[in-house]
Scaffold this motif. Sequence first.
Motif, mmCIF file in Angstrom:
data_model
loop_
_atom_site.group_PDB
_atom_site.id
_atom_site.type_symbol
_atom_site.label_atom_id
_atom_site.label_comp_id
_atom_site.label_asym_id
_atom_site.label_seq_id
_atom_site.Cartn_x
_atom_site.Cartn_y
_atom_site.Cartn_z
ATOM 1 N N GLY A 178 57.024 6.997 22.503
ATOM 2 C CA GLY A 178 57.935 8.101 22.241
ATOM 3 C C GLY A 178 57.249 9.379 21.830
ATOM 4 O O GLY A 178 57.863 10.273 21.240
ATOM 5 N N GLU A 179 55.949 9.499 22.157
ATOM 6 C CA GLU A 179 55.169 10.663 21.738
ATOM 7 C C GLU A 179 54.861 11.574 22.922
ATOM 8 O O GLU A 179 54.993 11.187 24.081
ATOM 9 C CB GLU A 179 53.872 10.197 21.073
ATOM 10 C CG GLU A 179 54.103 9.363 19.819
ATOM 11 C CD GLU A 179 52.842 8.681 19.327
ATOM 12 O OE1 GLU A 179 51.788 8.808 19.997
ATOM 13 O OE2 GLU A 179 52.909 8.014 18.284
ATOM 14 N N ASN B 32 68.749 11.680 24.124
ATOM 15 C CA ASN B 32 67.716 12.629 24.560
ATOM 16 C C ASN B 32 68.298 13.970 24.981
ATOM 17 O O ASN B 32 67.657 15.009 24.804
ATOM 18 C CB ASN B 32 66.861 12.004 25.660
ATOM 19 C CG ASN B 32 65.870 11.003 25.088
ATOM 20 O OD1 ASN B 32 65.136 11.318 24.155
ATOM 21 N ND2 ASN B 32 65.870 9.794 25.622
ATOM 22 N N THR C 186 61.812 11.238 27.818
ATOM 23 C CA THR C 186 63.258 11.424 27.610
ATOM 24 C C THR C 186 64.027 10.442 28.495
ATOM 25 O O THR C 186 64.769 10.839 29.393
ATOM 26 C CB THR C 186 63.693 12.871 27.907
ATOM 27 O OG1 THR C 186 63.190 13.266 29.200
ATOM 28 C CG2 THR C 186 63.193 13.836 26.857
#
Length: 199
Positions: A105-106, A171, A119
């Motif tokens: 998630g980075e 997102n 996303t």
Amino acid sequence: MGFKVLFDGYSEFKDNIYRANCSCVLVKGPPNVIVDTMTAWDEEKLLKALKEESVDCKDIEYVVCTHGHSDHIGCNHLFKHAKHIVGFSVSHKDQYYTEPCFQAGEEYIISDKIKVIPTPGHTMQDVTVILETDVGIVAITGDLFEKFEDLENDQLWKSAGSDSEELQMQNRKKILEIADFIVPGHGPIFKVPQIYKNS
């Protein structure tokens, strides 16, 4: 650093035929980046648009495709000198790179003003390109957002297909909060209405 939307995406159902193509964006760096390369039938018009911007295919250092659907990756082959980021996959020629940042998630940093963030939702490997520009934060989102109208009519993005509506909603909210402008997958760039900030 500047950017130019070379082509606005579109999607429409007319005369019993569904027609669609994605938005295509040129980021003039350094580094030079192209985001989403449309369909395999768009080679000539893409080359013409790049020439009008005084950019050659060999000048492109990164190709970023927001996801792997055919209307977003069709002209990737034109950019043989570039590193390619397609969804969560990063490659150059026959070399593939493991980028754990996306799964974690980075963000993936291209430069101090260009980053790619995961996303997922439309597909589980969707990414968004975030640009810091003179006009504010620009998010090139692919099909996370179909077009401006899907802010009020969520059936527009849901009917386009979503591998996870829950993740896509999360997102979408995240991008609406951080972006000043959004380039959606199938419509022209739009300014994010203030009502969607921190809502």
